[in-house]
Design an enzyme around this catalytic site. Structure first.
Site: not given
Ligand code: AMP
Length: 308
Positions: A207-208, A210, A238
């Site tokens: 996610g945030e 990386g 996706d």
């Protein structure tokens, strides 16, 4: 340049985040993958299914982006796959509130003839046996098969998931899913265990924070771009996968070194996806916007250091 087959859901999503909520809007793994891959001007085809309730304008949107939709079956008397998700305050975790498989329950994918010899196949999130059946239809063995999946299929079709994982080259999953699949907390150990299941390359999305790319002892890490506003993370995974697959299909180079660049493209495209609800940002994304952000990405991650 290689042809790309994209398999996955084309769906209605209803999303609730701390910033707002939507009714049924366009979603689905294949939709986000297709929109991301369309940035590379390659020949791609989506293989999926929708019901008679699915608006033609959504299908037109994909074909206007040069995604071949002849492999998207329309079951007139059926209802489109529906997913509803609720994001928590940190936007990193979400609860699935509703998954209605509808037409997906009996879906038999059909790969368009013109795409049966594609070099690259992106198996987006779907029942693992559906993913497997796409591989079985290819007229020659694809050079690169990438698979994305999620906890839903680990919970209800784990044995089948193992069957398809054995046949692929690259798996892209998030950290939580990697832990669930292997029972290991350490992502390094989890990646090693996933290698043993089949894939030579393991991409773990955080996610945030990386993404990590593992190829046995070779490891690469790319951060995510720090963004001022994250509106809706739906489809980021996706979109990342679509950017990764699209770049590799475009460049026709499936080496570890080139996969590093594919990860940067995937992360860059995902950073746009989260800026608006659903597919909105990806629908209007210009290549100049992407190039500008790639420059920011490079500046953010480059440094000089003297080593002794
Ligand atoms: P992502 O945020 O990248 O993990 O993917 C979100 C998309 O996955 C949404 O647009 C949903 O329609 C789709 N989706 C949610 N659950 C499933 C599922 N069980 N199988 C396939 N696609 C799903």
């Amino acid at each position: 340049m290689s042809k790309l087959v994209i398999v996955g859901t084309v769906a209605f999503d209803a999303i609730e985040t701390p910033f707002g909520k939507t009714d049924k809007i366009l979603g689905g793994a294949a939709t986000f993958i297709g929109l991301a891959a369309s940035q590379f001007n390659i020949n791609s085809a989506a293989v999926s299914v929708v019901g008679g309730d699915f608006p033609q304008e959504y299908l037109d949107l994909l074909s206007n982006k040069n995604v071949d939709i002849s492999g998207i079956e329309i079951v007139k008397e059926g209802k489109t796959f529906f997913w509803k998700g609720l994001y928590h305050n940190d936007m990193n975790s979400r609860d699935t509130l509703v998954t209605e498989l509808n037409v997906l329950a009996d879906f038999q994918p059909v790969v368009p003839d013109a795409y049966k010899d594609s070099k690259v196949v992106m198996l987006g999130n779907l029942h693992p046996l559906t993913q497997l059946s796409v591989l079985e239809q290819m007229s020659k063995k694809p050079e690169l098969v990438i698979l994305d999946t999620m906890n839903f299929w680990m919970d209800c079709a784990l044995d089948d998931l193992h069957k398809v994982i054995k046949e692929i080259d690259v798996i892209t999953i998030n950290d939580e899913e990697a832990r669930q699949l292997t029972g290991e907390y350490s992502l390094v150990v989890a990646a090693r265990k996933i290698h043993e299941m089949g894939p030579k390359y393991v991409v773990i999305k955080k996610g945030e924070h990386g993404a990590l790319l593992f190829n046995h002892d070779n490891v690469f890490y790319a951060p995510a771009l720090p963004l001022e506003e994250v509106f809706d993370p739906t489809g980021a995974g996706d979109t990342f996968a679509g950017g990764f697959a699209g770049y590799l299909a475009k460049t026709d180079d499936f080496s570890f070194e080139n996969m590093k660049k594919a990860i940067i493209y995937g992360s860059t495209l995902a950073s746009f996806c989260v800026e608006k609800f659903g597919t909105e940002r990806m629908e209007n994304l210009k290549s100049q916007d992407v190039q500008k952000r790639l420059h920011q990405f490079k500046a953010l991650t480059q440094f000089e250091i003297e080593l002794t």
